[in-house]
Design an enzyme around this catalytic site. Structure first.
Site, short mmCIF file in Angstrom:
data_model
loop_
_atom_site.label_atom_id
_atom_site.label_comp_id
_atom_site.label_asym_id
_atom_site.label_seq_id
_atom_site.Cartn_x
_atom_site.Cartn_y
_atom_site.Cartn_z
N ILE A 10 14.49 29.62 -43.91
CA ILE A 10 13.18 30.28 -43.91
C ILE A 10 13.08 31.38 -42.85
CG2 ILE A 10 12.04 28.68 -42.28
CD1 ILE A 10 9.58 28.84 -44.20
N GLN A 13 16.04 36.86 -43.72
CA GLN A 13 15.42 37.94 -44.47
C GLN A 13 14.73 37.44 -45.74
OE1 GLN A 13 17.20 42.08 -45.97
NE2 GLN A 13 17.98 40.40 -47.22
N SER A 87 26.30 33.42 -43.75
CA SER A 87 26.35 34.42 -44.81
C SER A 87 26.99 35.74 -44.45
CB SER A 87 24.93 34.70 -45.30
OG SER A 87 24.14 35.22 -44.24
N SER A 128 25.98 33.82 -54.95
CA SER A 128 26.27 35.14 -54.41
C SER A 128 27.27 35.90 -55.27
CB SER A 128 26.84 34.99 -52.99
OG SER A 128 27.41 36.21 -52.54
N GLU A 130 29.57 37.47 -54.13
CA GLU A 130 30.87 37.29 -53.48
C GLU A 130 31.71 36.25 -54.22
OE1 GLU A 130 32.26 38.83 -50.86
OE2 GLU A 130 30.56 40.16 -50.48
N TYR A 152 33.52 32.49 -47.40
CA TYR A 152 32.10 32.47 -47.78
C TYR A 152 31.97 32.40 -49.30
CZ TYR A 152 27.40 34.16 -48.78
OH TYR A 152 26.14 34.28 -49.28
#
Length: 324
Positions: A10, A13, A87, A128, A130, A152
């Site tokens: 939270i 961003q 991240s 993601s 990624e 990641y």
């Protein structure tokens, strides 16, 4: 009775923009934070400082199952948005073990706790782009094969499959959002977009004389975080759990970002930018571009903020921050 929403991550961003959206929708918002964040609220809660009196904070850690279990048992949320993760991709080459541990185990702990104590909760898992890594098709869609090239990305693939498994094996109402790069004035300074806009502000103000970057021809599919959190919420308002690519469908180079950012304050980026091999990634992935056709068709989502407007907003915010 107002719906209860629980957000991991939270203080980040996305968490801050999502909190604003949920509060506007009348939700009772709960957030998981580490003890150190509450002890140093001025610095660690800066993105949600204006909301902190409207949010119910719970001290817990994704590395600690009992603490996650306790929060789910206490809150019994109607919706849960799992955004928290290690991240910063560049660091994932240097810190593989902690990233894998936090991102995979944390997701597993949360899924297990929800299954036992809030089985009707609707869960959003932040996947993601990624995960596609060295993608073998362009643009990427929900059915594109995953070929991650960072720890990641690997951890996000594992979390994705865990989430889908809980959905299919236990009937958990779980959605996966495969989000591409999304930026805003609340982006961390370690990310290239915020590094650029903060340096533009400093250079324009006479506080810096150069900006050192890596590959200026690297391309990204960049959107605005405000648009992307709207996609998260919209998914959970549908009846059928599913997976969605959330992207703009267009790519821009770091060089294009530089041109727009510097020209916005009347400067020529060529005079200030220094290319430094130190900032090249060891495994620069294939250009990733997302196809959000499914999201547009099934949940009516599409981006609304242009790339140029995103860059201008970030530069303006950093200029204003320096004035303060």
């Amino acid at each position: 009775m107002n719906k209860k929403a629980l957000i991991t991550g939270i203080t980040g961003q996305d968490g801050s923009y999502l909190s604003e959206l949920l509060l506007e929708q009348g939700y009772e918002v709960h957030g998981i934070v580490r003890r150190v964040a509450l002890e140093d609220a001025e610095h660690r809660l800066w993105r949600i400082h204006h909301l902190k009196d409207k949010i119910n904070f719970h001290m817990a850690s994704l590395d600690n199952f009992p603490s996650i279990f306790r929060v789910i048992h206490s809150v019994k949320p109607d919706e849960c948005y799992h955004l928290a993760a290690s991240s910063f991709v560049a660091n994932s080459f240097d810190d593989e073990f902690s990233i894998m541990n936090t991102n995979i185990n944390g997701t597993h702990f949360l899924l297990a706790a929800i299954k036992d104590w809030a089985p009707e909760c609707r869960l959003y898992y932040a996947a993601s782009s990624e995960m596609f890594g060295n993608a073998d098709e362009m643009p990427q869609k929900e059915s594109t094969r995953f070929r991650p090239r960072s720890s990641y990305g690997i951890s996000k693939v594992a979390g994705y499959h865990l989430t889908r498994n809980y959905r299919e094996a236990y009937g958990l109402k779980a959605w996966c959002g495969i989000l591409y790069n999304h930026e805003s004035p609340r982006r961390g300074y370690e990310f290239v977009t915020r590094k650029i806009t903060s340096h533009v502000a400093r250079i324009k103000s006479g506080l810096s004389t150069e900006l050192r970057l890596g590959n200026l021809d690297a391309k990204r599919d960049w959107g605005h975080a405000r648009d992307y959190v709207k996609a998260m919420w919209t998914m959970l308002q549908t009846d059928t759990p599913d997976d969605y690519v959330i992207a703009t469908g267009t790519t821009h180079t770091v060089r294009q970002f530089l041109e727009i950012a510097f020209s916005h304050v009347g400067l020529d980026y060529d005079k200030y930018v220094v290319v430094d091999p130190l900032f090249y990634r060891p495994e620069e992935e294939t250009v990733l571009t997302g196809d959000h056709s499914k999201a547009k068709q099934k949940i009516g989502w599409q981006p609304t903020i242009s790339f140029e407007d995103l860059v201008h907003e970030m530069v303006d915010a950093d200029m204003e921050s320096l004035k303060k």
